[in-house]
Design a protein around this motif. Structure first.
Motif, short mmCIF file in Angstrom:
data_model
loop_
_atom_site.label_atom_id
_atom_site.label_comp_id
_atom_site.label_asym_id
_atom_site.label_seq_id
_atom_site.Cartn_x
_atom_site.Cartn_y
_atom_site.Cartn_z
N ARG A 1 39.53 47.91 36.48
CA ARG A 1 40.78 48.07 35.75
C ARG A 1 41.98 47.74 36.64
N VAL A 2 41.92 48.15 37.92
CA VAL A 2 42.99 47.81 38.86
C VAL A 2 43.12 46.29 39.00
N ALA A 3 41.97 45.61 39.02
CA ALA A 3 42.00 44.15 39.12
C ALA A 3 42.68 43.52 37.91
N ASP A 4 42.44 44.06 36.72
CA ASP A 4 43.10 43.54 35.52
C ASP A 4 44.60 43.78 35.55
N LYS A 5 45.03 44.87 36.18
CA LYS A 5 46.46 45.22 36.19
C LYS A 5 47.22 44.55 37.32
N HIS A 6 46.58 44.36 38.47
CA HIS A 6 47.30 43.89 39.66
C HIS A 6 46.76 42.58 40.23
N GLY A 7 45.68 42.06 39.68
CA GLY A 7 45.15 40.78 40.15
C GLY A 7 43.81 40.93 40.86
N ARG A 8 42.94 39.96 40.64
CA ARG A 8 41.60 40.02 41.25
C ARG A 8 41.62 39.67 42.73
N LYS A 9 42.59 38.85 43.14
CA LYS A 9 42.68 38.47 44.55
C LYS A 9 42.93 39.69 45.42
N LEU A 10 43.78 40.60 44.95
CA LEU A 10 44.05 41.83 45.70
C LEU A 10 42.78 42.65 45.87
N SER A 11 41.95 42.67 44.84
CA SER A 11 40.68 43.42 44.94
C SER A 11 39.74 42.78 45.96
N LEU A 12 39.74 41.46 46.04
CA LEU A 12 38.92 40.78 47.04
C LEU A 12 39.34 41.16 48.46
N ILE A 13 40.64 41.22 48.69
CA ILE A 13 41.16 41.56 50.02
C ILE A 13 40.81 43.00 50.37
N ARG A 14 41.00 43.91 49.42
CA ARG A 14 40.69 45.32 49.66
C ARG A 14 39.22 45.51 50.00
N SER A 15 38.35 44.90 49.21
CA SER A 15 36.91 45.07 49.43
C SER A 15 36.48 44.47 50.77
N SER A 16 37.00 43.30 51.11
CA SER A 16 36.64 42.66 52.39
C SER A 16 37.01 43.54 53.57
N ALA A 17 38.21 44.13 53.53
CA ALA A 17 38.66 44.99 54.62
C ALA A 17 37.75 46.20 54.78
#
Length: 421
Positions: A87-103
C-alpha cells in the motif's frame, strides 16, 4: 474507489511511452537490478547449513531443523509486513520501496555475518523480513509501466533476471567460502553487493508515478482485501502462489545436506552444493522468457497448468536418486517448469486489476509467496529431521500435484473484458 479502472487506465496509459522505448529501458534496468539482488542473496543458500555448527548447533537433527527455521524466518515475517509495504508503494511510489528494501537486506545480512550464536543469526534474519519486499515492489513497478499486452513478456524477463541471479549466486557463494575458508565472508560480500544494487536503483530506474488521492490507510488496506477476496480468480491465485512457493522451497534447506548424504564431505562440498542449487536456476533461465512470452499468446492458465504438471512429473524421481550428478540433472528438469509458475500467475493477477491497485494487490499476493517461502523450509527441515531427507521430495511432489488440481478447478482463463482493466 473514486475512479473506475477503465478511466484510470485511460489517464495513465500515455505515461508508458510505448513509442519511445521508455518502458523497455525501465524493464531492462529492473532485470539487471533483480539479477544483482538475487545473486547477492542466493550467495548464502548453500552456506547457512554449513555455518550452523560454528554457531553452536552440533547435532544432525539440530542442523536440519535450524536450517529450515532460519531459511524461512525472513519470509514468515515479510508475509505480514508485505501488504502494508504494498500500500505504501501505491501511495509513494515503487522505486522508494525498492530503495528501502535494498538498504534493509544489506544491513541485516552483514549483521548475520557478525553473529556469534544461532539466536543472533536467527534474529537478524527475522528482522530483515519486516523490511522485505524487493521482488514484489519490482513486479509492481514493471507491471505499472509496461503495456498490458506485454505483461507476460515483461514479467517473464523480470523473473529471468531473478533466476540468473539464483543460478550464479550459490556457485559464487560456495566457491568464495571454499576459497577463503570462511563461511562469514559471503555474508559481508552480500551486504556490500546489495548496497551497490541500491545505488543502481537510485541512478537507473525511472518511474512515472502520480500519487493517488488520499483515502486513509485503513480504508485503503480494507479495499485491497475486498479486491482480493471479492474475486474468485484472485483468491485462487493467492493459493496458487502460496502452494507453489511452499512446494519449491520445502527442498531448499536440505539440498546441501542431501548432497553430503550422496557424496560425503569432500573439500569442495560448498561448491558442489552451490551447483545443485544453481542448476535449477539455469533451467529456469532457459524456459522462463519462452514461457512468459507464450503465456501472452496461448493463455496464462494453460501455461500455468503445463508448468505445474511438468514440475510434478520431474520432482518425483528425486525421491529415489542415488547419484550426485543424476540428482543435479533432475534438479535441472524441475527448473524447466518451475520458471513459468510465478511470472504466469503474476501476469494473471496484474491483468485482473487496475494499475492504481497493483502495488496493493501484489503486496497482498506477495504475502502468499512469503508464507510459502517461510512454511516450505520449516516443513522441509522438520520432515528431514523427523522422517529423513528423502521424504522431503515426497512432500514436494504431492504438493505440486495438489496445486495442479487446484488450478484446474479454480483458476479461470483471463477474459478480454477483464484484461481491458
Amino acid at each position: 474507489m473514486e475512479e473506475t479502472p477503465e478511466n484510470h487506465g485511460e489517464q495513465h496509459h500515455p505515461k508508458i511511452n510505448t513509442g519511445d522505448g521508455g518502458w523497455q529501458r525501465t524493464l531492462w534496468a529492473m532485470v539487471g537490478i533483480q539479477f544483482v539482488m538475487t545473486a547477492s542473496i542466493s550467495f548464502l543458500s548453500p552456506i547457512i547449513p554449513l555455518m550452523l555448527p560454528q554457531l553452536g548447533v552440533t547435532t544432525t537433527q539440530g542442523v536440519d531443523l535450524w536450517a529450515g527455521v532460519i531459511t524461512g524466518a525472513t519470509s514468515f515475517v515479510a508475509a505480514f509486513a508485505s501488504p502494508i509495504w504494498g500500500r505504501v508503494a501505491d501511495k509513494h511510489g515503487r522505486k522508494l520501496s525498492l530503495i528501502r528494501s535494498s538498504a534493509a537486506i544489506g544491513i541485516f545480512t552483514a549483521a548475520m555475518g557478525l553473529a556469534t550464536n544461532v539466536w543472533w543469526f536467527f534474529g537478524a534474519r527475522a528482522v530483515m523480513g519486516a523490511f522485505a519486499g524487493f521482488s514484489s515492489a519490482a513486479i509492481a513497478l514493471v507491471a505499472s509501466q509496461v503495456p498490458e499486452r506485454r505483461l507476460g513478456y515483461a514479467l517473464g524477463w523480470l523473473s529471468t533476471g531473478q533466476l540468473v541471479g539464483s543460478l550464479i549466486g550459490p556457485v559464487l557463494g560456495g566457491g568464495l567460502a571454499d576459497i577463503t575458508g570462511s563461511y562469514r565472508v559471503p555474508f559481508f560480500c552480500t551486504g556490500a553487493v546489495t548496497l551497490a544494487a541500491l545505488a543502481l536503483v537510485w541512478a537507473t530506474v525511472h518511474e512515472d508515478f502520480t500519487p493517488p488521492k488520499h483515502t486513509g490507510p485503513s480504508k485503503s488496506i480494507i479495499s485491497g482485501l475486498g479486491l482480493l477476496t471479492g474475486s474468485a480468480g484472485l483468491l485462487a491465485l493467492f493459493v496458487v502462489l502460496l502452494m507453489a512457493q511452499f512446494s519449491v522451497r520445502t527442498v531448499q534447506p536440505v539440498v546441501t545436506l542431501f548432497v553430503q548424504h550422496l557424496i560425503g564431505s569432500p573439500p569442495e562440498i560448498a561448491t558442489l552444493s552451490g551447483i545443485a542449487f544453481s542448476v535449477t536456476g539455469l533451467a529456469d533461465l532457459v524456459s522462463s522468457p519462452f514461457l512468459g512470452k507464450r503465456s501472452d499468446i496461448i493463455g496464462y492458465r494453460k501455461v500455468l497448468l503445463i508448468c505445474l504438471l511438468g514440475a510434478t512429473l520431474t520432482s518425483a524421481p528425486q525421491i529415489f536418486v542415488a547419484n550426485y550428478w543424476t540428482f543435479v540433472a533432475e534438479r535441472f528438469a524441475v527448473g524447466l517448469f518451475i520458471g513459468g509458475i510465478l511470472p504466469t500467475a503474476n501476469a494473471l493477477i496484474g491483468r485482473s486489476v487496475s494499475r492504481e491497485n497493483r502495488g496493493t494487490i501484489y503486496g497482498m499476493t506477495s504475502s502468499a509467496t512469503f508464507l510459502g517461502n517461510s512454511l516450505g523450509p520449516l516443513t522441509g527441515g522438520g520432515v528431514a529431521a523427523s522422517l529423513g531427507i528423502r521424504y522431503v521430495f515426497v512432500v514436494t511432489t504431492v504438493l505440486l500435484a495438489a496445486n495442479l488440481v487446484w488450478v484446474w478447478f479454480t483458476v479461470p482463463e483471463l477474459r478480454e473484458e477483464t484484461s481491458a482493466r
